[in-house]
Design an enzyme around this catalytic site. Structure first.
Site, mmCIF file in Angstrom:
data_model
loop_
_atom_site.group_PDB
_atom_site.id
_atom_site.type_symbol
_atom_site.label_atom_id
_atom_site.label_comp_id
_atom_site.label_asym_id
_atom_site.label_seq_id
_atom_site.Cartn_x
_atom_site.Cartn_y
_atom_site.Cartn_z
ATOM 1 N N ASP A 152 0.808 -1.215 0.000
ATOM 2 C CA ASP A 152 0.000 0.000 0.000
ATOM 3 C C ASP A 152 0.845 1.270 0.000
ATOM 4 O OD1 ASP A 152 0.896 -0.611 2.547
ATOM 5 O OD2 ASP A 152 -1.091 -0.888 3.405
ATOM 6 N N ASN A 203 -7.840 -2.439 14.331
ATOM 7 C CA ASN A 203 -9.219 -2.746 13.905
ATOM 8 C C ASN A 203 -9.251 -3.937 12.943
ATOM 9 O OD1 ASN A 203 -8.165 -1.699 11.575
ATOM 10 N ND2 ASN A 203 -9.639 -0.034 11.342
ATOM 11 N N HIS A 239 -7.512 -4.432 10.254
ATOM 12 C CA HIS A 239 -7.274 -4.221 8.822
ATOM 13 C C HIS A 239 -6.031 -4.984 8.383
ATOM 14 C CE1 HIS A 239 -4.834 -0.325 9.836
ATOM 15 N NE2 HIS A 239 -3.979 -1.253 9.488
ATOM 16 N N GLU A 256 -9.835 -1.648 5.325
ATOM 17 C CA GLU A 256 -10.491 -1.331 6.592
ATOM 18 C C GLU A 256 -11.780 -2.155 6.723
ATOM 19 O OE1 GLU A 256 -8.772 0.331 8.596
ATOM 20 O OE2 GLU A 256 -8.201 2.333 7.924
HETATM 21 C C1 F6R Z 1 1.449 -1.550 6.105
HETATM 22 C C2 F6R Z 1 0.138 -2.157 6.225
HETATM 23 C C3 F6R Z 1 -0.662 -2.068 7.481
HETATM 24 C C4 F6R Z 1 0.126 -2.399 8.744
HETATM 25 C C5 F6R Z 1 -0.765 -2.262 9.976
HETATM 26 C C6 F6R Z 1 0.019 -2.482 11.249
HETATM 27 O O1 F6R Z 1 1.968 -1.759 4.812
HETATM 28 O O2 F6R Z 1 -0.299 -2.721 5.294
HETATM 29 O O3 F6R Z 1 -1.770 -2.927 7.388
HETATM 30 O O4 F6R Z 1 0.630 -3.691 8.644
HETATM 31 O O5 F6R Z 1 -1.349 -0.994 10.014
HETATM 32 O O6 F6R Z 1 0.958 -1.460 11.407
HETATM 33 P P1 F6R Z 1 2.078 -1.536 12.524
HETATM 34 O O7 F6R Z 1 2.989 -2.638 12.145
HETATM 35 O O8 F6R Z 1 2.773 -0.200 12.445
HETATM 36 O O9 F6R Z 1 1.402 -1.764 13.812
#
Ligand code: F6R
Length: 243
Positions: free
Chosen positions: A67, A135, A137, A142
């Protein structure tokens, strides 16, 4: 689904790095799916060390990231392209032309279409690493995201904006939209590992593993995948009924 519970973030990172290292050794032309965020940072450090010590050769590897923020130029300090360059690509012997991060500027609809086509043209992703949001995701899919969606434009929820504001000067600077591989694109990967550490992720991990498959919990769609390994530390596993 295979569940590995580790002592801490360090042990989680070591197990994940080992899986990536073995994948690269067994197929030096692997197509790897990569994630950003705090969770995989240590795994990338370990992979850099394995490259420097000659154990892994990345010269034939291709990567696709999950992403990118919309409206953030690739060379901006908080872009996911910059994150990948700084944490991994600039420190290993990968050909930068073989690294792909969705483009959050220009004609985004076209970028989405081209991204899925590019993955397909390479034959699909061999090994995908995922983090998980509080959440539940995955990538930036989301709650409410469709289980079979491809790369698309998404609105970020307040909880994601809040969690990611640590990388920005102020919460007002966090983009409200992003381009992300869809859950459908992710499920096509031949092997998936999902990493989580810390008690903040415990509810999401419980819902993903023990709850029903529902778009309220995007990660729950991973229950459908036939080669999924979940590697979590004890804190992230703390709400699981069965360990
Ligand atoms: C990042 C991504 C997100 C993260 C998620 C957890 O490329 O796709 O889904 O993996 O937001 O983020 P952290 O590791 O910072 O807790």
């Amino acid at each position: 689904m295979k569940l590995i519970i580790t002592k801490d973030h360090e042990e989680m990172s070591q197990k994940a790095a080992e899986i990536f290292s073995n994948q690269i050794k067994s197929n030096p032309k692997s197509i790897l799916g990569l994630a950003t965020g705090g969770t995989p940072e240590r795994m990338y450090e370990l992979l850099v060390n394995l490259n420097k010590s000659g154990i892994n050769d990345w010269s034939g590897i291709t990567t696709f990231n999950l992403d990118e923020y919309i409206g953030i130029e690739a060379d901006h300090s908080v872009s996911y392209r910059t994150y990948m360059n700084e944490n991994l690509f600039s420190k290993i012997n990968i050909n930068l032309a073989n690294t792909h991060v969705p483009k959050g500027t220009g004609d985004i609809e076209l970028n989405c279409k081209k991204y899925d086509e590019a993955i397909l043209a390479k034959g699909g992703i061999d090994l995908q690493v995922l983090g998980i949001g509080e959440n539940a995701h995955i990538a930036f899919n989301e709650p409410g995201s469709p289980e079979n969606g491809g790369t698309s434009i998404v609105n970020l929820t307040e909880s994601t904006i809040q969690a990611n504001s640590r990388y920005f000067k102020s919460i007002n600077d966090v983009p409200k939209t992003a381009i992300t591989m869809g859950i459908g694109s992710i499920l096509k990967a031949r092997k998936i590992i999902l990493l989580a550490s810390g008690v903040k992720k415990a509810q999401a991990i419980k819902d993903m593993i023990e709850g029903p498959m529902t778009d309220k919990v995007p990660a729950s769609f991973l229950q459908k995948h036939n080669d999924l390994t979940i590697i979590v530390d004890q804190a992230a596993a703390s709400l699981l009924k069965r360990t």
